[in-house]
Motif scaffolding. Structure first.
Motif, mmCIF file in Angstrom:
data_model
loop_
_atom_site.group_PDB
_atom_site.id
_atom_site.type_symbol
_atom_site.label_atom_id
_atom_site.label_comp_id
_atom_site.label_asym_id
_atom_site.label_seq_id
_atom_site.Cartn_x
_atom_site.Cartn_y
_atom_site.Cartn_z
ATOM 1 N N LEU A 65 -1.938 1.017 -8.251
ATOM 2 C CA LEU A 65 -1.291 2.049 -7.499
ATOM 3 C C LEU A 65 -1.867 3.398 -7.925
ATOM 4 O O LEU A 65 -2.150 4.155 -6.895
ATOM 5 C CB LEU A 65 0.239 2.172 -7.948
ATOM 6 N N TRP A 66 -2.107 3.871 -8.827
ATOM 7 C CA TRP A 66 -2.677 5.150 -9.551
ATOM 8 C C TRP A 66 -4.065 5.137 -9.054
ATOM 9 O O TRP A 66 -4.548 6.172 -8.553
ATOM 10 C CB TRP A 66 -2.598 5.420 -11.027
ATOM 11 N N ASN A 67 -4.999 4.161 -9.208
ATOM 12 C CA ASN A 67 -6.544 4.182 -9.021
ATOM 13 C C ASN A 67 -6.622 4.198 -7.574
ATOM 14 O O ASN A 67 -7.472 4.810 -7.219
ATOM 15 C CB ASN A 67 -7.354 2.754 -9.507
ATOM 16 N N ARG A 68 -5.904 3.460 -6.755
ATOM 17 C CA ARG A 68 -6.131 3.647 -5.278
ATOM 18 C C ARG A 68 -5.042 4.553 -4.524
ATOM 19 O O ARG A 68 -4.902 4.304 -3.353
ATOM 20 C CB ARG A 68 -5.926 2.293 -4.822
ATOM 21 N N ARG A 69 -4.378 5.451 -5.129
ATOM 22 C CA ARG A 69 -3.578 6.448 -4.638
ATOM 23 C C ARG A 69 -4.011 7.235 -3.437
ATOM 24 O O ARG A 69 -3.264 7.398 -2.595
ATOM 25 C CB ARG A 69 -2.908 7.355 -5.704
ATOM 26 N N ALA A 70 -5.176 7.381 -3.550
ATOM 27 C CA ALA A 70 -5.714 8.133 -2.171
ATOM 28 C C ALA A 70 -6.292 7.533 -0.863
ATOM 29 O O ALA A 70 -6.098 7.949 0.210
ATOM 30 C CB ALA A 70 -7.276 9.070 -2.782
ATOM 31 N N SER A 71 -6.344 6.285 -1.301
ATOM 32 C CA SER A 71 -6.872 5.301 -0.161
ATOM 33 C C SER A 71 -5.857 4.223 0.498
ATOM 34 O O SER A 71 -6.040 3.781 1.579
ATOM 35 C CB SER A 71 -8.089 4.561 -0.740
ATOM 36 N N GLN A 72 -4.619 4.315 -0.321
ATOM 37 C CA GLN A 72 -3.576 3.006 0.281
ATOM 38 C C GLN A 72 -2.832 3.755 1.261
ATOM 39 O O GLN A 72 -2.358 5.071 1.339
ATOM 40 C CB GLN A 72 -2.861 2.661 -0.779
ATOM 41 N N GLN A 73 -2.452 2.873 2.240
ATOM 42 C CA GLN A 73 -1.618 3.529 3.230
ATOM 43 C C GLN A 73 -0.179 2.558 2.947
ATOM 44 O O GLN A 73 -0.130 1.326 3.280
ATOM 45 C CB GLN A 73 -1.907 3.127 4.650
ATOM 46 N N ILE A 74 0.765 3.251 2.303
ATOM 47 C CA ILE A 74 2.085 2.767 2.074
ATOM 48 C C ILE A 74 3.042 3.383 2.761
ATOM 49 O O ILE A 74 3.280 4.550 2.723
ATOM 50 C CB ILE A 74 2.499 2.986 0.539
ATOM 51 N N ASP A 75 3.773 2.510 3.561
ATOM 52 C CA ASP A 75 4.980 3.064 4.334
ATOM 53 C C ASP A 75 6.279 3.133 3.712
ATOM 54 O O ASP A 75 6.993 3.983 3.447
ATOM 55 C CB ASP A 75 5.345 2.148 5.592
#
Length: 198
Positions: A65-75
């Motif tokens: 979650l932290w490493n991909r914080r900028a790229s993930q799209q979480i609703d």
């Protein structure tokens, strides 16, 4: 000052925490961790009955979650976290099943069983089926399967080694397990009987 800062994060909604997380806000990540860590651990422990594995899967989830914080799209944060954890639990269980089968294959291949007995014939058939099943996997899928399940590399490590995204690596792992289950379906009863004797 610190207490008021923590209080500010505790009052934020999940959506606000996600927005702050995308902006590299470590405090929002700490609040998400505190808010969900124990419940996620409880789920993993209930399914796996192992404190160490449960902790490892939850930590991996938060690290991702932290490493991909900028790229993930979480609703919806809660739904995302619990779904992602369930995926990790299922993947871990599948991996253990395949690893147990492969270890059995290695034991059988290294032993000089008496091929005249019915049991030895069953062992030989199982080892041949497992080896043939692994060989049937597409080249890239087989390579990723061996790196993950047999050589114990993480998804991130495999991603770097084979120059594919982590999502693509996870796709190949899921594909390999599905294919192996299909290939070995006829031998499941034989596996149970053989493991009973060990």
């Amino acid at each position: 000052m610190l207490a008021s800062s923590f209080g500010r994060y505790a009052s934020l909604s999940d959506a606000d925490l996600l927005a702050a997380l995308c902006a590299d806000d470590e405090g929002s990540f700490a609040e998400i961790y505190q808010r969900y860590c124990y419940r996620l651990f409880e789920l993993a422990y209930r399914k796996l009955k192992s404190r160490e594995i449960a902790e490892e899967l939850v930590q991996d989830l938060f690290e991702n979650l932290w490493n991909r914080r900028a790229s993930q799209q979480i609703d919806k944060l809660e739904q995302y976290l619990f779904s992602a954890l369930r995926y990790r639990i299922i993947n871990y269980i599948k991996g253990q099943q395949v690893r147990a089968g492969y270890e059995l294959y290695c034991r059988l291949a290294s032993s000089e069983a008496d091929t005249a007995t019915e049991e030895a014939l069953a062992h030989n058939e199982l080892s041949a089926a497992l080896l043939a099943s692994i060989r049937k996997l597409p080249d890239k899928t087989r390579e990723i399967f061996q790196l993950s399940r047999l050589e114990q590399y993480s998804v991130a490590e495999i991603s770097g080694r084979v120059n594919l995204s982590e999502k693509t690596v996870e796709y190949h792992l899921t594909k390999s397990l599905k294919l192996l289950r299909n290939y070995l379906r006829d031998f499941l009863v034989l596996v149970v009987v053989t493991l009973w004797h060990f």
